[in-house]
Design a protein around this motif. Structure first.
Motif, PDB file in Angstrom:
ATOM      1  N   HIS A 152       0.808  -1.226   0.000  1.00 37.18           N
ATOM      2  CA  HIS A 152       0.000   0.000   0.000  1.00 37.18           C
ATOM      3  C   HIS A 152       0.837   1.271   0.000  1.00 37.18           C
ATOM      4  O   HIS A 152       0.291   2.350  -0.224  1.00 37.18           O
ATOM      5  CB  HIS A 152      -0.937   0.031   1.200  1.00 37.18           C
ATOM      6  CG  HIS A 152      -1.952  -1.070   1.211  1.00 37.18           C
ATOM      7  ND1 HIS A 152      -2.640  -1.479   0.095  1.00 37.18           N
ATOM      8  CD2 HIS A 152      -2.385  -1.850   2.229  1.00 37.18           C
ATOM      9  CE1 HIS A 152      -3.464  -2.457   0.422  1.00 37.18           C
ATOM     10  NE2 HIS A 152      -3.319  -2.704   1.711  1.00 37.18           N
ATOM     11  N   LEU A 153       2.137   1.155   0.266  1.00 35.07           N
ATOM     12  CA  LEU A 153       2.993   2.337   0.328  1.00 35.07           C
ATOM     13  C   LEU A 153       4.246   2.148  -0.524  1.00 35.07           C
ATOM     14  O   LEU A 153       4.921   1.131  -0.408  1.00 35.07           O
ATOM     15  CB  LEU A 153       3.449   2.601   1.772  1.00 35.07           C
ATOM     16  CG  LEU A 153       2.385   2.988   2.778  1.00 35.07           C
ATOM     17  CD1 LEU A 153       2.979   3.034   4.182  1.00 35.07           C
ATOM     18  CD2 LEU A 153       1.765   4.321   2.428  1.00 35.07           C
ATOM     19  N   PRO A 154       4.576   3.127  -1.365  1.00 37.61           N
ATOM     20  CA  PRO A 154       5.847   3.061  -2.104  1.00 37.61           C
ATOM     21  C   PRO A 154       6.990   3.464  -1.175  1.00 37.61           C
ATOM     22  O   PRO A 154       6.848   4.363  -0.352  1.00 37.61           O
ATOM     23  CB  PRO A 154       5.656   4.098  -3.215  1.00 37.61           C
ATOM     24  CG  PRO A 154       4.685   5.084  -2.652  1.00 37.61           C
ATOM     25  CD  PRO A 154       3.783   4.295  -1.734  1.00 37.61           C
TER      26      PRO A 154
ATOM     27  N   ASP B 175       5.341  10.948  -3.317  1.00 28.39           N
ATOM     28  CA  ASP B 175       4.969   9.653  -3.901  1.00 28.39           C
ATOM     29  C   ASP B 175       3.948   8.924  -3.039  1.00 28.39           C
ATOM     30  O   ASP B 175       3.017   8.302  -3.559  1.00 28.39           O
ATOM     31  CB  ASP B 175       6.209   8.763  -4.082  1.00 28.39           C
ATOM     32  CG  ASP B 175       7.140   9.265  -5.169  1.00 28.39           C
ATOM     33  OD1 ASP B 175       6.729  10.158  -5.958  1.00 28.39           O
ATOM     34  OD2 ASP B 175       8.281   8.775  -5.227  1.00 28.39           O
ATOM     35  N   VAL B 176       4.110   8.998  -1.721  1.00 29.59           N
ATOM     36  CA  VAL B 176       3.159   8.352  -0.814  1.00 29.59           C
ATOM     37  C   VAL B 176       1.784   8.980  -0.974  1.00 29.59           C
ATOM     38  O   VAL B 176       0.777   8.281  -1.122  1.00 29.59           O
ATOM     39  CB  VAL B 176       3.644   8.447   0.657  1.00 29.59           C
ATOM     40  CG1 VAL B 176       2.558   8.011   1.621  1.00 29.59           C
ATOM     41  CG2 VAL B 176       4.906   7.619   0.856  1.00 29.59           C
TER      42      VAL B 176
ATOM     43  N   HIS C 125       0.242   8.033  -4.353  1.00 28.67           N
ATOM     44  CA  HIS C 125      -0.165   6.623  -4.360  1.00 28.67           C
ATOM     45  C   HIS C 125      -1.460   6.423  -3.570  1.00 28.67           C
ATOM     46  O   HIS C 125      -2.367   5.726  -4.026  1.00 28.67           O
ATOM     47  CB  HIS C 125       0.954   5.750  -3.781  1.00 28.67           C
ATOM     48  CG  HIS C 125       0.665   4.294  -3.819  1.00 28.67           C
ATOM     49  ND1 HIS C 125       0.779   3.553  -4.977  1.00 28.67           N
ATOM     50  CD2 HIS C 125       0.244   3.441  -2.868  1.00 28.67           C
ATOM     51  CE1 HIS C 125       0.446   2.302  -4.720  1.00 28.67           C
ATOM     52  NE2 HIS C 125       0.124   2.204  -3.444  1.00 28.67           N
ATOM     53  N   LEU C 126      -1.543   7.033  -2.404  1.00 28.69           N
ATOM     54  CA  LEU C 126      -2.751   6.893  -1.590  1.00 28.69           C
ATOM     55  C   LEU C 126      -3.961   7.530  -2.267  1.00 28.69           C
ATOM     56  O   LEU C 126      -5.056   6.967  -2.262  1.00 28.69           O
ATOM     57  CB  LEU C 126      -2.534   7.498  -0.201  1.00 28.69           C
ATOM     58  CG  LEU C 126      -1.533   6.763   0.693  1.00 28.69           C
ATOM     59  CD1 LEU C 126      -1.309   7.535   1.991  1.00 28.69           C
ATOM     60  CD2 LEU C 126      -1.973   5.346   0.985  1.00 28.69           C
TER      61      LEU C 126
ATOM     62  N   THR D 156      -4.426   7.932  -5.480  1.00 30.44           N
ATOM     63  CA  THR D 156      -4.759   7.171  -6.673  1.00 30.44           C
ATOM     64  C   THR D 156      -5.436   5.849  -6.351  1.00 30.44           C
ATOM     65  O   THR D 156      -6.364   5.439  -7.038  1.00 30.44           O
ATOM     66  CB  THR D 156      -3.483   6.874  -7.500  1.00 30.44           C
ATOM     67  OG1 THR D 156      -2.863   8.111  -7.822  1.00 30.44           O
ATOM     68  CG2 THR D 156      -3.789   6.116  -8.755  1.00 30.44           C
ATOM     69  N   ASN D 157      -4.993   5.196  -5.295  1.00 32.97           N
ATOM     70  CA  ASN D 157      -5.446   3.840  -5.017  1.00 32.97           C
ATOM     71  C   ASN D 157      -6.494   3.704  -3.922  1.00 32.97           C
ATOM     72  O   ASN D 157      -7.050   2.622  -3.738  1.00 32.97           O
ATOM     73  CB  ASN D 157      -4.236   2.969  -4.655  1.00 32.97           C
ATOM     74  CG  ASN D 157      -3.307   2.837  -5.839  1.00 32.97           C
ATOM     75  OD1 ASN D 157      -3.674   2.308  -6.869  1.00 32.97           O
ATOM     76  ND2 ASN D 157      -2.102   3.359  -5.697  1.00 32.97           N
TER      77      ASN D 157
ATOM     78  N   GLN E 121     -10.073   0.552  -0.621  1.00 29.35           N
ATOM     79  CA  GLN E 121      -9.200   0.494  -1.800  1.00 29.35           C
ATOM     80  C   GLN E 121     -10.079   0.523  -3.041  1.00 29.35           C
ATOM     81  O   GLN E 121     -11.126  -0.137  -3.106  1.00 29.35           O
ATOM     82  CB  GLN E 121      -8.369  -0.783  -1.779  1.00 29.35           C
ATOM     83  CG  GLN E 121      -7.326  -0.800  -2.865  1.00 29.35           C
ATOM     84  CD  GLN E 121      -6.326  -1.929  -2.680  1.00 29.35           C
ATOM     85  OE1 GLN E 121      -6.478  -2.761  -1.803  1.00 29.35           O
ATOM     86  NE2 GLN E 121      -5.318  -1.934  -3.513  1.00 29.35           N
TER      87      GLN E 121
END
Length: 98
Positions: A59-61, A75-76, A79-80, A82-83, A94
């Motif tokens: 769930h985390l880059p 980036d975190v 990502h959060l 977007t997903n 999600q």
């Protein structure tokens, strides 16, 4: 008589080892910073264990260099956003099929 003064040099702290000792003001843009697990947990208001679980689940880059794990804050967030989405009930779910 001349006295010699000893000079104590402190080694620079790596980002993973910074703590309360590194309270000096940062000139870097805070939106483009690398965070440790502890710092990310504080920003997201969760526990370090939660961060580790999210890491393991993908769930985390993150970046891992040797034994140091760092998170790039933009980036975190991306990502959060977007997903995952915030539901009306307040629970976070999600996204699927998007």
């Amino acid at each position: 008589m001349s006295e010699e003064k000893s000079v104590h040099l402190t080694p620079s702290l790596s980002p993973a080892r910074r703590g309360s000792e590194a309270a000096a003001p940062s000139t870097a843009d805070s939106s483009d910073e690398m965070l440790t697990k502890e710092e990310l947990a504080a920003k997201l208001k969760v526990t370090v264990r939660c961060i580790e679980n999210w890491q393991r689940a993908g769930h985390l880059p993150f970046l891992k260099i040797s034994s140091v794990v760092l998170f790039h804050w933009p980036d975190v967030l991306a990502h959060l956003k977007t997903n995952f989405q915030v539901c009306r009930s307040g629970a976070v779910r999600q996204r699927t099929g998007i």
